[in-house]
Write a protein that holds these residues in place. Structure first.
Motif, PDB file in Angstrom:
ATOM      1  N   VAL A   1       0.845  -1.198   0.000  1.00  0.00           N
ATOM      2  CA  VAL A   1       0.000   0.000   0.000  1.00  0.00           C
ATOM      3  C   VAL A   1       0.881   1.248   0.000  1.00  0.00           C
ATOM      4  O   VAL A   1       1.696   1.425   0.903  1.00  0.00           O
ATOM      5  N   ILE A  33       0.973   5.393  -0.074  1.00  0.00           N
ATOM      6  CA  ILE A  33       0.182   6.611   0.136  1.00  0.00           C
ATOM      7  C   ILE A  33       0.854   7.758  -0.610  1.00  0.00           C
ATOM      8  O   ILE A  33       2.065   7.966  -0.470  1.00  0.00           O
ATOM      9  N   LEU A  45     -11.541   0.551   4.756  1.00  0.00           N
ATOM     10  CA  LEU A  45     -10.307   0.672   3.965  1.00  0.00           C
ATOM     11  C   LEU A  45      -9.942  -0.663   3.341  1.00  0.00           C
ATOM     12  O   LEU A  45      -9.409  -0.724   2.229  1.00  0.00           O
TER      13      LEU A  45
END
Ligand code: AMP
Length: 430
Positions: free
Chosen positions: A161, A163, A290
């Protein structure tokens, strides 16, 4: 009942500890377990829990062991054996096992699957798109103004993941995942979500295919260092309950997330018997999902099971048997705090084999339990054997007391290079 527990972390130690308290259990094994698990004894007959040297992902060996020992129930802790289909394999052989089957495990093993499912069934989540082609992915990032989160589809050891703050970073993230395949095949497809602001919490629900029973709230601390700084880890500590959702808000979040999720499972023919663990952002527009996990959190399990008053064997048996509607999950009103003590250098490289002292003194404190994760035996001593070493857990009438007691126990324990966060539960007490 004869139980076999699969896994070797702090979550599995907490599971073994709680299951061992049940009067139903006459014999228990853990594959592969850890040094703390091997110290547990059954309440019913004082028999030791036996660790067996079989890896959690060695499905044929786990199956052969369960058959040989005539285990009445196998309990799966980690996600990998679930994604590999351990439950389907046991079912083919007519064995009873707790955990989700491979189809249901897709909620965790494929973020694209989960995101599409949430869109289809109206589960509150971030604005998102799913892509198997980099240029379309980049266009979508640009639509979001570049402030977004790019997620590799498949399992990437919790690292897939990225960001992003702007379009340049987003383009770089898409290239890294989809073109350069820094997370391997997991990056063949991506989910891109808008960046959501808010407080992050964990929800858990025990499911039996038709019914989902919500746990109280908890909050993990993913970053290695205090103040949520440093690298992402498997989790440096947890507490339960969180003050960020009232009982009524929790019930409402459960309805808004679990009702459409259960309907979707029924419509898609997904028989989900296990734990659904949604990661939630509490946004100004309400709770949003999420991601989904399909097993108990680690270290959420350590705080949950020190608060659970019901017999866990009966609950897991009802989850397997489709009888959860008749069961009540009883929770102690006490608060629980778990502080993870990790090896120096974790989540980067670290040394193993450091002698751990003070465990007896910590465990002798009232309402305190030291759950082992990466530990091993060396003669009559305990030594470190992994990144996250211990989950020092204490429970008390309120969060502040539980926090003080968990840290009092931590102070009694020593090993070379030990590192832990000093601010577990601090946000809740601020
Ligand atoms: P995941 O594995 O999808 O839970 O993502 C790992 C972490 O990234 C989460 O625990 C969040 O801290 C962060 N994260 C994931 N998705 C988002 C999002 N849409 N907005 C903000 N932060 C996110």
């Amino acid at each position: 009942m004869r139980l076999l527990v699969i896994g070797s972390g702090g979550r599995e130690h907490a599971l073994v500890w709680k299951l061992a308290q049940s009067p139903h259990v006459t014999q228990m094994w853990c594959a592969p377990g850890n040094a703390g698990i091997g110290e547990e004894r059954l309440a019913r007959n004082q028999a030791s829990v036996e660790c067996v040297n079989i890896g959690a992902e060695d499905l044929p060996a786990v199956l052969a062991f369960a058959q040989e020992k005539k285990a009445d129930l196998t309990v799966v802790g980690p996600d990998n054996p679930l994604a590999l289909g351990i439950v389907d394999l046991f079912h083919q052989k007519g064995l009873r096992i707790w955990g989700v089957n491979r189809r249901a495990a897709q909620f965790e093993s494929s973020k694209v699957f989960s995101q599409k499912f949430m869109g289809k069934y109206g589960i509150p989540t971030a604005a998102a798109g799913t892509f198997d082609e980099a240029s379309a992915a980049k266009k979508f990032c640009a639509l979001l103004g570049g402030h977004c989160v790019v997620k590799a589809d498949g399992l990437a050891l919790g690292k897939g993941v990225l960001i992003c703050a702007d379009v340049t970073e987003a383009n770089r993230a898409v290239d890294a995942i989809m073109v350069n395949r820094v997370f391997g095949a997991a990056g063949a497809r991506v989910v891109i979500q808008e960046f959501l602001e808010g407080i992050e919490i964990s929800l858990h629900a025990l499911c039996d295919g038709k019914t989902a029973k919500l746990f109280p709230t908890s909050q993990d601390h993913k970053r290695a260092l205090g103040g949520d700084l440093g690298l992402n880890t498997g989790g440096m500590g947890t507490y339960s309950p969180t003050p960020f959702l009232s009982e009524a808000q929790l019930a409402e979040a459960g309805r808004r997330i679990l009702s459409p999720w259960l309907k979707g499972c029924a419509a898609e023919g997904i028989d989900f018997r296990g734990v659904l663990y949604p990661g939630i952002m509490l946004t100004k527009d309400g709770p949003k999902v999420l991601e989904f996990n399909v097993r108990l959190g680690d270290p959420e399990t350590q705080v949950y099971l020190t608060r659970l008053e019901s017999d866990l064997v009966e609950l897991l048996d009802a989850s397997v048997g489709g009888r959860l509607d008749k069961m009540e999950l009883k929770w102690s009103p006490m608060a629980s705090v778990c502080v993870v003590m990790a090896s120096g250098g974790y989540p980067g490289s670290y040394e193993k084999g450091k002698v751990i002292s003070g465990l007896d003194a910590a465990n002798a404190l009232p309402h305190t339990k030291v759950f082992h994760a990466g530990t091993a035996r060396s003669g009559d001593r305990f030594v470190t054997n992994g990144g996250r070493v211990l989950g020092v857990t204490a429970w008390a009438k309120d969060l502040r007391t539980a926090q003080a007691e968990a840290y009092a126990a931590v102070e009694k324990i020593h090993f070379d290079g030990a590192h832990f966060r000093r601010d577990i539960a601090a946000k809740a007490l601020a």
